[in-house]
Scaffold this motif. Structure first.
Motif, PDB file in Angstrom:
ATOM      1  N   THR A 157       9.298  -3.263   1.073  1.00 56.69           N
ATOM      2  CA  THR A 157       8.148  -2.373   1.121  1.00 56.69           C
ATOM      3  C   THR A 157       7.093  -3.124   0.398  1.00 56.69           C
ATOM      4  OG1 THR A 157       9.609  -0.361   0.918  1.00 56.69           O
ATOM      5  CG2 THR A 157       7.373  -0.017   0.476  1.00 56.69           C
ATOM      6  N   GLU A 158       7.072  -3.845  -0.566  1.00 57.40           N
ATOM      7  CA  GLU A 158       6.032  -4.171  -0.923  1.00 57.40           C
ATOM      8  C   GLU A 158       5.562  -5.576  -0.241  1.00 57.40           C
ATOM      9  OE1 GLU A 158       3.024  -5.647  -3.515  1.00 57.40           O
ATOM     10  OE2 GLU A 158       4.041  -3.776  -3.569  1.00 57.40           O
ATOM     11  N   LEU A 159       6.287  -6.308   0.553  1.00 61.93           N
ATOM     12  CA  LEU A 159       6.029  -7.320   1.459  1.00 61.93           C
ATOM     13  C   LEU A 159       5.334  -6.747   2.795  1.00 61.93           C
ATOM     14  CD1 LEU A 159       9.319  -9.376   1.639  1.00 61.93           C
ATOM     15  CD2 LEU A 159       6.957 -10.306   0.672  1.00 61.93           C
ATOM     16  N   LEU A 160       5.639  -5.463   3.041  1.00 60.45           N
ATOM     17  CA  LEU A 160       4.788  -4.706   4.114  1.00 60.45           C
ATOM     18  C   LEU A 160       3.503  -4.426   3.841  1.00 60.45           C
ATOM     19  CD1 LEU A 160       8.081  -2.792   5.646  1.00 60.45           C
ATOM     20  CD2 LEU A 160       6.705  -4.883   6.782  1.00 60.45           C
ATOM     21  N   ILE A 161       3.343  -3.789   2.409  1.00 56.13           N
ATOM     22  CA  ILE A 161       2.022  -3.408   2.105  1.00 56.13           C
ATOM     23  C   ILE A 161       1.230  -4.459   1.883  1.00 56.13           C
ATOM     24  CG2 ILE A 161       1.035  -2.448  -0.002  1.00 56.13           C
ATOM     25  CD1 ILE A 161       3.400  -0.634  -0.444  1.00 56.13           C
ATOM     26  N   GLN A 162       1.658  -5.714   1.650  1.00 57.00           N
ATOM     27  CA  GLN A 162       0.879  -6.921   1.330  1.00 57.00           C
ATOM     28  C   GLN A 162       0.343  -7.458   2.741  1.00 57.00           C
ATOM     29  OE1 GLN A 162       2.806  -9.912  -1.237  1.00 57.00           O
ATOM     30  NE2 GLN A 162       3.055  -8.619  -2.806  1.00 57.00           N
ATOM     31  N   GLU A 163       1.337  -7.320   3.798  1.00 55.13           N
ATOM     32  CA  GLU A 163       0.946  -7.919   5.051  1.00 55.13           C
ATOM     33  C   GLU A 163      -0.005  -6.767   5.673  1.00 55.13           C
ATOM     34  OE1 GLU A 163       1.292  -9.961   8.598  1.00 55.13           O
ATOM     35  OE2 GLU A 163       1.611 -10.463   6.266  1.00 55.13           O
ATOM     36  N   SER A 164       0.144  -5.619   5.506  1.00 55.54           N
ATOM     37  CA  SER A 164      -0.940  -4.534   5.841  1.00 55.54           C
ATOM     38  C   SER A 164      -2.360  -4.847   5.192  1.00 55.54           C
ATOM     39  CB  SER A 164      -0.504  -2.955   5.586  1.00 55.54           C
ATOM     40  OG  SER A 164       0.758  -2.768   6.040  1.00 55.54           O
ATOM     41  N   ASP A 165      -2.438  -5.400   4.037  1.00 62.99           N
ATOM     42  CA  ASP A 165      -3.738  -5.524   3.088  1.00 62.99           C
ATOM     43  C   ASP A 165      -4.282  -6.863   4.113  1.00 62.99           C
ATOM     44  OD1 ASP A 165      -3.089  -3.617   1.317  1.00 62.99           O
ATOM     45  OD2 ASP A 165      -2.422  -4.901  -0.028  1.00 62.99           O
ATOM     46  N   SER A 166      -3.240  -7.765   4.533  1.00 62.63           N
ATOM     47  CA  SER A 166      -3.804  -8.932   5.027  1.00 62.63           C
ATOM     48  C   SER A 166      -4.353  -8.810   6.508  1.00 62.63           C
ATOM     49  CB  SER A 166      -2.690 -10.093   5.145  1.00 62.63           C
ATOM     50  OG  SER A 166      -1.697  -9.633   5.980  1.00 62.63           O
ATOM     51  N   ARG A 167      -3.559  -7.748   7.127  1.00 63.00           N
ATOM     52  CA  ARG A 167      -4.315  -7.763   8.310  1.00 63.00           C
ATOM     53  C   ARG A 167      -5.577  -6.421   8.583  1.00 63.00           C
ATOM     54  NH1 ARG A 167       0.993  -7.006  12.329  1.00 63.00           N
ATOM     55  NH2 ARG A 167       2.321  -8.655  11.424  1.00 63.00           N
ATOM     56  N   ASP A 168      -5.983  -6.073   7.218  1.00 61.13           N
ATOM     57  CA  ASP A 168      -6.856  -5.147   7.021  1.00 61.13           C
ATOM     58  C   ASP A 168      -6.476  -3.740   7.785  1.00 61.13           C
ATOM     59  OD1 ASP A 168      -8.527  -6.755   5.635  1.00 61.13           O
ATOM     60  OD2 ASP A 168      -9.487  -7.633   7.281  1.00 61.13           O
ATOM     61  N   ILE A 169      -5.361  -3.542   7.636  1.00 64.69           N
ATOM     62  CA  ILE A 169      -5.088  -2.122   8.211  1.00 64.69           C
ATOM     63  C   ILE A 169      -5.607  -1.091   7.540  1.00 64.69           C
ATOM     64  CG2 ILE A 169      -2.994  -0.768   9.000  1.00 64.69           C
ATOM     65  CD1 ILE A 169      -1.580  -3.117   9.741  1.00 64.69           C
ATOM     66  N   THR A 170      -6.154  -0.044   7.846  1.00 61.71           N
ATOM     67  CA  THR A 170      -6.821   1.204   7.081  1.00 61.71           C
ATOM     68  C   THR A 170      -6.006   2.385   7.858  1.00 61.71           C
ATOM     69  OG1 THR A 170      -8.437   1.417   8.659  1.00 61.71           O
ATOM     70  CG2 THR A 170      -8.820  -0.188   6.704  1.00 61.71           C
ATOM     71  N   ALA A 171      -6.454   3.474   6.928  1.00 63.89           N
ATOM     72  CA  ALA A 171      -5.925   4.956   7.365  1.00 63.89           C
ATOM     73  C   ALA A 171      -7.098   5.855   7.270  1.00 63.89           C
ATOM     74  CB  ALA A 171      -4.799   5.444   6.596  1.00 63.89           C
ATOM     75  N   SER A 172      -7.541   6.676   8.252  1.00 68.07           N
ATOM     76  CA  SER A 172      -8.611   7.408   8.267  1.00 68.07           C
ATOM     77  C   SER A 172      -8.127   8.747   7.937  1.00 68.07           C
ATOM     78  CB  SER A 172      -9.122   7.554   9.795  1.00 68.07           C
ATOM     79  OG  SER A 172      -8.489   8.351  10.519  1.00 68.07           O
ATOM     80  N   GLN A 173      -9.196   9.562   7.276  1.00 67.18           N
ATOM     81  CA  GLN A 173      -8.772  11.042   7.030  1.00 67.18           C
ATOM     82  C   GLN A 173      -8.148  11.889   7.871  1.00 67.18           C
ATOM     83  OE1 GLN A 173      -9.293  11.800   3.542  1.00 67.18           O
ATOM     84  NE2 GLN A 173      -7.876  13.614   4.282  1.00 67.18           N
ATOM     85  N   LYS A 174      -8.567  11.732   9.309  1.00 68.78           N
ATOM     86  CA  LYS A 174      -7.845  12.409  10.242  1.00 68.78           C
ATOM     87  C   LYS A 174      -6.414  11.923  10.346  1.00 68.78           C
ATOM     88  CE  LYS A 174      -8.558  13.346  15.246  1.00 68.78           C
ATOM     89  NZ  LYS A 174      -9.331  13.111  16.423  1.00 68.78           N
ATOM     90  N   GLU A 175      -6.074  10.680  10.343  1.00 69.48           N
ATOM     91  CA  GLU A 175      -4.585  10.311  10.406  1.00 69.48           C
ATOM     92  C   GLU A 175      -3.981  10.634   9.214  1.00 69.48           C
ATOM     93  OE1 GLU A 175      -5.166   5.967  12.698  1.00 69.48           O
ATOM     94  OE2 GLU A 175      -5.793   6.066  10.590  1.00 69.48           O
ATOM     95  N   LEU A 176      -4.657  10.915   7.787  1.00 71.06           N
ATOM     96  CA  LEU A 176      -3.669  11.416   6.889  1.00 71.06           C
ATOM     97  C   LEU A 176      -3.574  12.638   7.062  1.00 71.06           C
ATOM     98  CD1 LEU A 176      -5.858   9.344   4.105  1.00 71.06           C
ATOM     99  CD2 LEU A 176      -3.765   8.878   5.042  1.00 71.06           C
ATOM    100  N   ASP A 177      -4.483  13.660   7.408  1.00 67.89           N
ATOM    101  CA  ASP A 177      -4.390  14.816   7.755  1.00 67.89           C
ATOM    102  C   ASP A 177      -3.393  15.202   8.731  1.00 67.89           C
ATOM    103  OD1 ASP A 177      -6.355  15.642   5.919  1.00 67.89           O
ATOM    104  OD2 ASP A 177      -7.820  15.793   7.130  1.00 67.89           O
ATOM    105  N   ALA A 178      -3.203  14.384   9.792  1.00 67.96           N
ATOM    106  CA  ALA A 178      -2.085  14.472  10.812  1.00 67.96           C
ATOM    107  C   ALA A 178      -1.032  14.208  10.379  1.00 67.96           C
ATOM    108  CB  ALA A 178      -2.458  13.626  11.826  1.00 67.96           C
TER     109      ALA A 178
END
Length: 241
Positions: free
Chosen positions: A101-122
């Protein structure tokens, strides 16, 4: 972190770390001579730093919270199978899941993957539905009773949405073909005949929605496993259990 409730989210198997949507399924750890007896999770001897992933420490507190949830699930299964939970194996499996899981989180960081408030609400709405709740507020209230306030819930949802998007990048278009769905259906028919169960399966057309979800789940699982394997090859990982 109450990941059991969060399991209602798309690729939340990532947070669980156990890839519950594996094509072959995941069996619980097999009991051995070293298995722990009793009905309580044993976290004695767990170090303060369970693992280090590219310099990031995964702590005992994080481990205990995840492990206790996994143990409860395995205990429920053991009541059906009659087999005791092998806690030695489960502790190792949990630690490795945290690393993934930590490796995936770090990879998400490296790809600048974000989550919008709309996506969080969904995602919160989806979580509520998965747990048979009528509204997002009801889900928040239930989590609050478990000690997880709204800020913490949204923090977890943010991580989960980002990981879902990461896996989606890896899978690309996963809409299954009719040929793939027919193959899954034929496998189900063959398994039923082999088991000798008398329950009649629904027709292919009636089963199609479930087959689509199964096919997508398998592709997500394969992408997850392939990405984790790739990330581990170039990572500096140390597990202290």
């Amino acid at each position: 972190m109450h990941r059991k409730l969060l399991a209602g989210l798309g690729a939340a198997v990532v947070l669980l770390g156990m890839v519950g949507c594996s094509t072959s399924g995941i069996e619980g750890p097999k009991p051995t001579g070293s298995q722990q007896q009793g009905s309580q999770p044993d976290v004695s001897g767990v170090p303060d730093v369970v693992a280090e992933v590219n310099g990031v420490e995964l702590t005992k507190d994080e481990f205990v919270e995840l492990y206790e949830g996994q143990y409860q699930q395995m205990q429920q299964q053991s009541q059906t199978t009659g087999e005791e939970v092998d806690q030695d194996a489960l502790r190792k499996q949990t630690a490795e899941a945290m690393v993934d899981t930590e490796l995936l989180i770090q990879e998400s960081d490296s790809r600048d993957i974000t989550a919008s408030q709309k996506e969080l609400d969904a995602a919160l709405e989806k979580l509520a539905t998965a747990n048979q709740m009528k509204t997002a507020d009801e889900a928040l209230a239930a989590l609050k009773e478990q000690g997880l306030d709204e800020k913490a819930v949204y923090s977890q949802l943010k991580t989960q949405v980002r990981l879902d998007k990461l896996i989606a990048q890896e899978t690309g278009d996963i809409e299954p073909t009719d040929e793939e769905l027919q193959k899954l259906y034929d496998q189900a028919v063959a398994q039923q005949k082999q088991s000798g169960q008398g329950t009649e399966l629904p027709s292919f057309e009636d089963a199609k929605p479930q087959l689509v979800e199964q096919a997508k789940s398998q592709k997500q699982s394969q992408a997850y496993e392939a990405l984790v394997k790739k990330l581990r090859e170039g990572a500096d990982v140390k597990v202290n259990l």
